[in-house]
Motif scaffolding. Structure first.
Motif, short mmCIF file in Angstrom:
data_model
loop_
_atom_site.label_atom_id
_atom_site.label_comp_id
_atom_site.label_asym_id
_atom_site.label_seq_id
_atom_site.Cartn_x
_atom_site.Cartn_y
_atom_site.Cartn_z
N ASP A 19 1.86 19.95 -4.80
CA ASP A 19 0.87 19.56 -3.73
C ASP A 19 0.87 18.00 -3.49
O ASP A 19 0.53 17.07 -4.45
CB ASP A 19 -0.11 20.20 -4.20
N GLY A 20 1.50 17.57 -2.54
CA GLY A 20 1.34 16.13 -2.06
C GLY A 20 0.11 15.89 -1.31
O GLY A 20 -0.84 16.74 -1.13
N PRO A 21 0.00 14.74 -0.82
CA PRO A 21 -1.21 14.13 -0.50
C PRO A 21 -2.00 14.92 0.86
O PRO A 21 -3.38 15.22 1.02
CB PRO A 21 -0.99 12.67 0.34
N THR A 22 -1.19 15.75 1.65
CA THR A 22 -1.62 16.71 2.88
C THR A 22 -2.19 17.89 2.29
O THR A 22 -2.96 18.53 3.21
CB THR A 22 -0.57 16.83 3.78
N HIS A 23 -2.11 18.07 0.91
CA HIS A 23 -2.70 19.29 0.45
C HIS A 23 -4.42 18.92 -0.08
O HIS A 23 -4.87 19.91 -0.65
CB HIS A 23 -2.14 19.90 -0.75
N PHE A 24 -4.74 17.64 0.14
CA PHE A 24 -6.13 17.32 -0.32
C PHE A 24 -6.88 16.57 0.78
O PHE A 24 -6.20 16.06 1.59
CB PHE A 24 -5.76 16.44 -1.62
N ILE A 25 -8.00 16.61 0.58
CA ILE A 25 -8.87 16.16 1.78
C ILE A 25 -9.04 14.84 1.42
O ILE A 25 -9.44 14.08 0.47
CB ILE A 25 -10.40 16.64 1.62
N TYR A 55 0.31 15.58 -6.65
CA TYR A 55 1.27 14.46 -6.65
C TYR A 55 0.87 13.26 -7.50
O TYR A 55 1.80 12.69 -8.13
CB TYR A 55 1.44 14.06 -5.11
N TRP A 56 -0.51 13.21 -7.68
CA TRP A 56 -0.86 11.95 -8.61
C TRP A 56 -0.63 11.99 -9.96
O TRP A 56 -0.49 11.19 -10.62
CB TRP A 56 -2.45 11.58 -8.45
N GLU A 57 -0.63 13.32 -10.60
CA GLU A 57 -0.24 13.76 -11.91
C GLU A 57 1.21 13.61 -12.04
O GLU A 57 1.68 13.11 -13.09
CB GLU A 57 -0.70 15.19 -12.31
N TRP A 58 2.10 14.03 -11.08
CA TRP A 58 3.39 13.95 -11.25
C TRP A 58 3.90 12.43 -11.07
O TRP A 58 4.79 11.77 -11.92
CB TRP A 58 4.09 14.64 -10.06
N ASP A 59 3.41 11.62 -10.31
CA ASP A 59 3.62 10.27 -10.11
C ASP A 59 3.26 9.40 -11.31
O ASP A 59 3.86 8.41 -11.63
CB ASP A 59 2.81 9.69 -8.83
#
Length: 81
Positions: A19-25, A55-59
């Motif tokens: 889930d990249g940024p577009t999956h979050f508000i 994405y933030w956890e993976w990054d």
């Protein structure tokens, strides 16, 4: 729906969504309505457990392959029998 990856873990099929940024508000960590709906429908209609890799956890793991592998194994509940 398309699922990013299907894996078999301990005899069970699990869907993995990256889930990249577009999956979050906005810039927050709350999933969008469409992401929530997809998770519910895949789980209930297709009977596939779905796990999310935000994405933030993976990054945060950087380029360290061992950290990435450990993260995914824990997320998936993998046990090496």
């Amino acid at each position: 729906y398309r699922i990013d990856a299907l894996v078999e873990v301990n005899g069970k099929t699990v869907g993995v969504e990256v889930d990249g940024p577009t999956h979050f508000i906005g810039k927050g960590r709350s999933p969008t309505g469409s992401t929530i709906l997809k998770r519910r429908q895949v789980s209930s209609v297709d009977g596939i457990e779905l796990v999310s890799v935000p994405y933030w956890e993976w990054d945060k793991l950087g380029e360290d392959e061992m950290k990435r592998q450990d993260y995914l194994q824990k997320l998936l509940g993998y046990t090496n029998k």
